[in-house]
Enzyme design. Structure first.
Site, PDB file in Angstrom:
ATOM      1  N   SER A 122      42.873  19.491  18.302  1.00 14.03           N
ATOM      2  CA  SER A 122      42.639  20.747  19.007  1.00 14.03           C
ATOM      3  C   SER A 122      41.173  21.119  19.159  1.00 14.03           C
ATOM      4  O   SER A 122      40.831  21.878  20.065  1.00 14.03           O
ATOM      5  CB  SER A 122      43.377  21.887  18.304  1.00 14.03           C
ATOM      6  OG  SER A 122      42.908  22.041  16.976  1.00 14.03           O
TER       7      SER A 122
ATOM      8  N   HIS B  10      49.012  20.343  21.906  1.00 17.94           N
ATOM      9  CA  HIS B  10      48.057  20.261  23.019  1.00 17.94           C
ATOM     10  C   HIS B  10      48.357  19.095  23.956  1.00 17.94           C
ATOM     11  O   HIS B  10      47.539  18.782  24.827  1.00 17.94           O
ATOM     12  CB  HIS B  10      46.636  20.146  22.467  1.00 17.94           C
ATOM     13  CG  HIS B  10      46.165  21.373  21.763  1.00 17.94           C
ATOM     14  ND1 HIS B  10      45.549  22.424  22.412  1.00 17.94           N
ATOM     15  CD2 HIS B  10      46.262  21.741  20.457  1.00 17.94           C
ATOM     16  CE1 HIS B  10      45.262  23.364  21.532  1.00 17.94           C
ATOM     17  NE2 HIS B  10      45.684  22.987  20.343  1.00 17.94           N
TER      18      HIS B  10
ATOM     19  N   LYS C 252      50.925  26.920  25.061  1.00 16.28           N
ATOM     20  CA  LYS C 252      49.703  26.351  25.626  1.00 16.28           C
ATOM     21  C   LYS C 252      49.961  25.970  27.084  1.00 16.28           C
ATOM     22  O   LYS C 252      49.927  26.826  27.943  1.00 16.28           O
ATOM     23  CB  LYS C 252      49.218  25.216  24.739  1.00 16.28           C
ATOM     24  CG  LYS C 252      48.827  25.752  23.354  1.00 16.28           C
ATOM     25  CD  LYS C 252      48.425  24.700  22.391  1.00 16.28           C
ATOM     26  CE  LYS C 252      47.963  25.306  21.078  1.00 16.28           C
ATOM     27  NZ  LYS C 252      49.016  26.087  20.372  1.00 16.28           N
TER      28      LYS C 252
END
Length: 387
Positions: A183, A211, A240
């Protein structure tokens, strides 16, 4: 007064943080999420600090699905899922997520942090060995702590050390844990190599695709799908690239049933609201279809454009592109210079990253235009960070 001592302690701790350049504060947006945002009145900024990789957090269709879901099912779940907070939209979303991941089942959690704090202790304990990458997310680190297993931190992406540690252990169970996309650095885990080593030594492989989901793989199924790697345990978030909130674990029916019975963050938390499940279903419909493919193509082009032109060059592995600056004060100063030039790119400091690696973390999205990218690069070249 009973709160006098707490106030004194808080003031002392805050001053210590300030002197070390680590004090943080909240600053609410005055606009919906997007490539351009407003913080102070009239302050329009290009937003390079968001994990909203496909630009869906502010999408009108997702917002409408949330509103429709709230009208149909209410604003909240009212209880944990094992009591009376279990609704059909949650099950519909779990079926759709399992289908995307290619697994038998999936189970929802309120956040990625909750999911990792649930998952690791369920599959490891005091008799077991957990191997965790040195740059894994804090939620994975804390999940390891909660497990009470023996934890070994292996150097970042060092598969040889993972194998050496697995060869030496006589632990009951062995669990190797890694982010798919790290990240803060944006690099990719060596998932194929880790899968081979885990299979060879009878170890479980847990991959956090927070992610990666929505960004990599066919239909945005993640880096595991792109590399054709099948982990034993897979966690991903809805907050996300999918732009909503919550997280899920995808796995076999037995894995998910065990989590329902043993995962404390699921058992003892009020459930994710069904309206959010409705919003996530709409986001998933967009991200896993032809429009999602177009968004990923645009995202990749934006990442490559930014990485190629950033001073000093950068990898284009993922939408996360760090500019390492070293000390916290430098990172804060460069972030302010960027903001003065119309770009929001926050300073990332310890303990989020190791000491000596404070940075600006640029996050590129599909919502950015070429004009946004070029303006951000121009602002960066004008800062004291430019070589």
């Amino acid at each position: 007064m009973s709160n006098g001592l707490a106030d004194q302690i808080a003031r002392e701790e805050l001053e210590a943080l300030r002197q070390r350049g680590l004090l943080r504060w909240l600053e609410p947006l005055r606009s919906r999420p997007g490539a351009e945002i407003e913080l102070r009145p009239g302050e329009q900024l290009i937003n390079l600090s968001s994990n909203d990789y496909l630009g869906l957090a502010g999408d009108a269709r997702v917002a409408q699905a949330l509103a429709d879901g709230a009208h149909a099912w209410g604003a909240g779940a009212g209880a944990s899922r094992l009591v009376s907070g279990d609704f059909e939209p949650q099950h519909e979303l779990e079926r759709a997520l399992a289908e995307l991941a290619g697994t038998e089942a999936a189970v929802l959690f309120n956040s990625g942090y909750a999911a990792n704090n649930a998952l690791i202790p369920v599959f490891s304990g005091p008799e077991d060995l957990v191997l965790s990458d040195a740059l894994n997310h804090a939620s994975l680190i804390d999940g390891c702590r909660f497990s009470r297993a023996r934890v070994e931190i292996y150097p970042h992406c060092d598969v040889s050390q993972v194998e050496r540690l697995l060869e030496r252990t006589a632990a009951r169970r062995k669990l190797v844990i890694t982010d798919a996309v790290f990240s803060m650095d944006g690099d990719l885990a060596p998932l194929r190599e880790l899968r081979r080593i885990c299979t060879r030594h009878g170890a479980l492989l847990l991959v956090d695709e927070a992610h990666a989901t929505g960004v990599f793989g066919p239909r945005g199924a993640g880096l595991c799908a792109q590399l054709d790697v099948k982990p034993d345990l897979r966690m991903a978030t809805l907050s996300k690239a999918l732009g909503v909130a919550g997280a899920y674990v995808a796995g076999s029916r037995a894995v998910c049933d065990l989590l329902i019975n043993r995962a404390r963050p699921l058992i003892f938390s009020t459930a994710l609201p069904p309206a959010l499940a409705c919003a996530a279903l709409e986001s998933l419909r967009i991200s896993s279809g032809p429009e999602g493919d177009q968004l990923r193509t645009r995202l990749r082009a934006n990442v490559e454009r930014f990485a190629a032109a950033i001073p000093g060059g950068a990898r284009a592995d993922s939408p996360i592109i760090p500019l390492l600056l070293g000390d916290p004060d430098t990172a804060v100063r460069v972030a302010k210079e960027l903001r003065d030039r119309g770009v929001l790119a926050k300073a990332i400091r310890p303990p989020t990253v190791p000491a000596g690696t404070s940075r600006i973390r640029f996050a590129i999205t599909a919502a950015h235009t070429e004009t946004h990218i070029d303006a951000a690069l121009s602002a960066l070249r004008a800062t004291t960070a430019a070589p």
